[in-house]
Design an enzyme around this catalytic site. Structure first.
Site, PDB file in Angstrom:
ATOM      1  N   LYS A 136       1.024  -1.127  -0.141  1.00 52.09           N
ATOM      2  CA  LYS A 136      -0.176   0.058   0.077  1.00 52.09           C
ATOM      3  C   LYS A 136       0.816   1.200  -0.014  1.00 52.09           C
ATOM      4  O   LYS A 136       2.218   1.049   0.456  1.00 52.09           O
ATOM      5  CB  LYS A 136      -0.971   0.130   1.287  1.00 52.09           C
TER       6      LYS A 136
HETATM    7  P1  NAD Z   1     -13.326   7.887  -2.507  1.00 50.39           P
HETATM    8  O1  NAD Z   1     -12.101   8.872  -2.233  1.00 50.39           O
HETATM    9  O2  NAD Z   1     -13.800   7.719  -3.848  1.00 50.39           O
HETATM   10  O3  NAD Z   1     -14.661   7.885  -1.581  1.00 50.39           O
HETATM   11  C1  NAD Z   1     -14.302   8.116  -0.194  1.00 50.39           C
HETATM   12  C2  NAD Z   1     -15.809   8.805   0.215  1.00 50.39           C
HETATM   13  O4  NAD Z   1     -15.686   8.686   1.705  1.00 50.39           O
HETATM   14  C3  NAD Z   1     -16.128   9.980  -0.206  1.00 50.39           C
HETATM   15  O5  NAD Z   1     -17.570   9.972  -0.394  1.00 50.39           O
HETATM   16  C4  NAD Z   1     -16.147  10.803   0.775  1.00 50.39           C
HETATM   17  O6  NAD Z   1     -16.964  12.057   0.949  1.00 50.39           O
HETATM   18  C5  NAD Z   1     -16.252  10.059   2.034  1.00 50.39           C
HETATM   19  N1  NAD Z   1     -15.471  10.239   3.308  1.00 50.39           N
HETATM   20  C6  NAD Z   1     -14.354  10.735   3.705  1.00 50.39           C
HETATM   21  N2  NAD Z   1     -14.170  11.119   4.848  1.00 50.39           N
HETATM   22  C7  NAD Z   1     -15.362  10.928   5.347  1.00 50.39           C
HETATM   23  C8  NAD Z   1     -15.885  11.156   6.752  1.00 50.39           C
HETATM   24  N3  NAD Z   1     -14.963  11.703   7.776  1.00 50.39           N
HETATM   25  N4  NAD Z   1     -17.220  10.820   7.142  1.00 50.39           N
HETATM   26  C9  NAD Z   1     -18.120  10.088   6.343  1.00 50.39           C
HETATM   27  N5  NAD Z   1     -17.621  10.269   4.695  1.00 50.39           N
HETATM   28  C10 NAD Z   1     -16.114  10.400   4.556  1.00 50.39           C
HETATM   29  O7  NAD Z   1     -12.652   6.291  -1.997  1.00 50.39           O
HETATM   30  P2  NAD Z   1     -12.991   5.065  -2.402  1.00 50.39           P
HETATM   31  O8  NAD Z   1     -12.058   4.505  -3.303  1.00 50.39           O
HETATM   32  O9  NAD Z   1     -14.402   4.908  -2.539  1.00 50.39           O
HETATM   33  O10 NAD Z   1     -12.500   4.235  -1.057  1.00 50.39           O
HETATM   34  C11 NAD Z   1     -13.505   3.976   0.194  1.00 50.39           C
HETATM   35  C12 NAD Z   1     -12.968   2.914   1.146  1.00 50.39           C
HETATM   36  O11 NAD Z   1     -12.927   1.689   0.134  1.00 50.39           O
HETATM   37  C13 NAD Z   1     -11.484   3.190   1.579  1.00 50.39           C
HETATM   38  O12 NAD Z   1     -11.458   2.592   2.791  1.00 50.39           O
HETATM   39  C14 NAD Z   1     -10.870   2.290   0.632  1.00 50.39           C
HETATM   40  O13 NAD Z   1      -9.623   1.729   1.210  1.00 50.39           O
HETATM   41  C15 NAD Z   1     -11.560   1.114   0.250  1.00 50.39           C
HETATM   42  N6  NAD Z   1     -11.452   0.388  -0.884  1.00 50.39           N
HETATM   43  C16 NAD Z   1     -11.266   1.044  -2.067  1.00 50.39           C
HETATM   44  C17 NAD Z   1     -11.125   0.289  -3.157  1.00 50.39           C
HETATM   45  C18 NAD Z   1     -11.085   0.805  -4.620  1.00 50.39           C
HETATM   46  O14 NAD Z   1     -11.025   0.178  -5.581  1.00 50.39           O
HETATM   47  N7  NAD Z   1     -11.374   2.187  -4.704  1.00 50.39           N
HETATM   48  C19 NAD Z   1     -10.741  -1.012  -3.134  1.00 50.39           C
HETATM   49  C20 NAD Z   1     -10.898  -1.749  -1.722  1.00 50.39           C
HETATM   50  C21 NAD Z   1     -11.085  -0.968  -0.617  1.00 50.39           C
END
Ligand code: NAD
Length: 424
Positions: free
Chosen positions: A114
């Site tokens: 990561k």
């Molecule tokens: P992203 O940046 O597209 O979205 C993040 C979301 O979280 C946004 O809607 C943001 O407004 C919200 N957010 C941020 N801080 C917040 C808070 N304090 N309270 C409420 N909402 C809040 O990110 P993503 O890619 O959707 O990732 C989200 C989660 O999924 C993370 O934990 C990431 O590690 C995990 N994840 C992502 C992927 C991927 O392929 N993108 C894969 C596996 C896991």
């Protein structure tokens, strides 16, 4: 004998501390392989880099960047890059370790890694973001590569950032290396279906879990925290299956509508404003009230440590689908188990993204690209099969799905460790 690391001091509530406790819990199920378990508690390699860039106003700012390769026993490192102001070495270590477990849980030929930069990307102009990404990529360039470690998008990063990473790495080695990152734009060797793959995986594992506990998706009420890449894609798929989204929270606020929200309208607002706060098809509620939402399924899809003991005691959902990494605190997890709330843990629930990243990497090597249907069918099959094995393990030992996922995954990781042997 556990030898603690000198360079961080984890607490029970920190991400790395949570991960260590999760590992301890799986040890009784590893048999003789437990002999190698210390390897899970020691990241193989942790790199901290200084990322200086020239800002648009001519000043120079320094940002802290990281790349951690937690375990490479099963193959090259694989894991996202996060741009967020709260990123720390410890957080990246935990996220890299969960990637090791996740990749093994779905049986991909990868180790876990990561990366991240301590930055609020919303405060940077596109040009500053590009310079930041290019310098960071150059700084970590000597440990990444299509056969070494393959970054991908995570919170705060996207296909454009992956394109800059791919271009920078390619420029530095003097050849186009599309397989160095995944989650790229389609015409640069990206894969169809990748953008929505994590949300699709959340949907597939959620659909299977709901079926097994007799929860009908038609009419099921869903609450989603985080409406970015993962949360929005999962919400759309559940809505298509007949469920209704009754509450959504993101960094711009919390909205609720017991009758369900129109996903197309909500997506349009998010595209326009970057958040759900101004959506008029729902009522604005207090952020903390989100955790009291009357719902059947809760999807935390934002950041770590969101489900605390206090919130776990209030949740009304029957099923929690961990779209985010590490959203549930270790002691809160036990509260959910005691309350009979089923948790499909991050290490399997959100593995859809890395699975399609794997498809992308394979397609880049063969320069032969699959249709979106082929991608989605293969993704569905891998997720269903992985969850079935995990469910069997959970039934056999009467353990939670989280411990069962760790058991299935850690057995594969430590078996690889044992078979490879220690060098020299
Ligand atoms: P992203 O940046 O597209 O979205 C993040 C979301 O979280 C946004 O809607 C943001 O407004 C919200 N957010 C941020 N801080 C917040 C808070 N304090 N309270 C409420 N909402 C809040 O990110 P993503 O890619 O959707 O990732 C989200 C989660 O999924 C993370 O934990 C990431 O590690 C995990 N994840 C992502 C992927 C991927 O392929 N993108 C894969 C596996 C896991």
């Amino acid at each position: 004998m556990h030898a603690p690391l000198s360079y961080i001091t984890p607490s029970a509530h920190s991400a790395w501390g949570t991960y260590l406790l999760q590992v301890d819990r799986v040890l009784p199920y590893l048999g003789p392989l437990a002999r190698w378990s210390e390897t899970l508690k020691h990241p193989k390699r942790a790199l901290i880099v200084d990322v200086p860039i020239e800002m648009d106003d001519g000043s120079v700012r320094h940002f802290e960047g990281y790349r951690v390769q937690h375990n490479l026993s099963r193959g090259p490192g694989k894991g996202g890059v996060r741009y967020h102001p709260d990123v720390t070495l410890e957080e990246v270590m935990a996220l890299s370790a969960w990637m090791t477990v996740k990749n093994a849980a779905v049986n991909l030929p990868y180790g876990g890694a990561k990366g991240g930069i301590r930055v609020d990307p919303r405060q940077l102009s596109p040009k500053e973001l590009e310079r930041l990404t290019r310098r960071y990529t150059s700084e970590i360039g000597f440990i990444i590569g299509p056969q070494q470690d393959i970054p991908a998008p995570d919170v705060g990063t996207n296909p454009q950032i992956m394109a800059w990473m791919m271009d920078t790495y390619s420029m530095n080695i003097g050849a186009t290396a599309s397989g160095v990152v995944t989650g790229k734009p389609i015409h640069l060797g990206g894969s169809l279906g990748r953008v929505k793959a994590t949300g699709r995986g959340v949907f597939v594992t959620g659909r299977e879990a709901a079926r097994r506990i007799g929860l009908n998706l038609d009419g099921a009420r869903i609450a989603v925290q985080g409406f970015g890449n993962v949360g929005s894609a999962a919400a759309e798929l559940f809505t298509s299956a007949g469920a209704k989204v009754v509450a959504v929270q993101d960094h711009t606020g919390t909205i609720a509508n017991a009758g369900g929200m129109d996903m197309a309208d909500l997506m349009a607002v998010v595209r326009r404003d970057g958040g759900v706060g101004a959506f008029t098809g729902a009522e604005r509620i207090d952020d903390e009230a989100f955790w009291d939402t009357d719902c059947d399924i809760l999807i935390p899809a934002a950041l770590e440590g969101q489900i605390t003991v206090a919130r776990a005691n209030r949740l009304k959902a029957k099923l929690v689908l961990e779209g985010a990494n590490g959203p549930t605190m270790f002691d809160a997890d036990d509260v959910l188990t005691d309350r009979g709330i089923l948790v499909v843990p991050d290490v399997i629930c959100n593995a859809g993204g890395v699975t399609v990243s794997y498809f992308e990497w394979v397609q880049d090597f063969s320069s032969f690209f699959w249709t979106e249907d082929e991608i989605n069918v293969r993704l569905d099959k891998i997720m269903v099969e992985a969850l079935r094995k995990i469910w069997d393990m959970a039934d056999r030992h009467r353990i939670t799905l989280r411990t069962a996922t760790f058991a299935v995954a850690c057995e594969r990781i430590l078996m690889a460790r044992q078979e490879r042997g220690l060098y020299p």
